[in-house]
Enzyme design. Sequence first.
Site, short mmCIF file in Angstrom:
data_model
loop_
_atom_site.label_atom_id
_atom_site.label_comp_id
_atom_site.label_asym_id
_atom_site.label_seq_id
_atom_site.Cartn_x
_atom_site.Cartn_y
_atom_site.Cartn_z
N GLU A 47 0.84 -1.21 0.00
CA GLU A 47 0.00 0.00 0.00
C GLU A 47 0.86 1.25 0.00
O GLU A 47 2.09 1.19 0.11
CB GLU A 47 -0.94 -0.04 1.22
CG GLU A 47 -1.91 -1.21 1.12
CD GLU A 47 -3.02 -1.20 2.15
OE1 GLU A 47 -2.93 -0.46 3.15
OE2 GLU A 47 -3.97 -1.96 1.94
N GLU A 58 -1.44 -10.12 -6.06
CA GLU A 58 -1.43 -10.94 -7.28
C GLU A 58 -0.57 -10.30 -8.35
O GLU A 58 0.21 -10.98 -9.04
CB GLU A 58 -2.85 -11.11 -7.82
CG GLU A 58 -3.81 -11.82 -6.88
CD GLU A 58 -4.59 -10.87 -5.98
OE1 GLU A 58 -4.00 -9.89 -5.48
OE2 GLU A 58 -5.79 -11.11 -5.76
N CYS A 90 -6.42 -7.15 -11.28
CA CYS A 90 -5.59 -8.36 -11.20
C CYS A 90 -6.11 -9.44 -12.14
O CYS A 90 -5.33 -10.17 -12.76
CB CYS A 90 -5.51 -8.87 -9.77
SG CYS A 90 -4.53 -7.79 -8.71
#
Length: 136
Positions: A47, A58, A90
Amino acid sequence: MTQAEMTRLIAAAQKAREQAYAPYSQYRVGAAVLTEEGEVYLGCNVENAVYPATCCAERVAIFKAVSEGRRRFRALAVATSNGGSPCGICRQVMREFAPEMVVYIANANGEVRRTTVAELLPDSFGPEDLGFVTGK
Ligand code: THU
């Protein structure tokens, strides 16, 4: 995909989850992608204080593999607390490299759901739509 390979891949995703950098959401995600060559690349969510700069687990795993020259994948496992499903971005990245890949979605109790990229992203847009034949 043998049972042993599946178990190993899910365990790797659970382990990768420990590295999650998720101070804002506290939602920790781990991922592990198995290449055609048999290697496993790990990822966790990373993050950022500027929230949109965040990258999902992922994509971290897939981008690590691609950056090391691997473009063909057999399976991906994702591990979260509650068995959350991969996000749309993703799914699109998975579809680019491995439209037929198996995806295992695990929760912290070790419960696992098996799905595929084709199921997660039906009627998708891909390289073929731009006239590319994916030789990888
Ligand atoms: N996240 C992932 O890593 N993978 C997903 O497929 C869903 C969301 C992360 C992004 C963010 O760090 C946190 O989970 C909450 O959205």
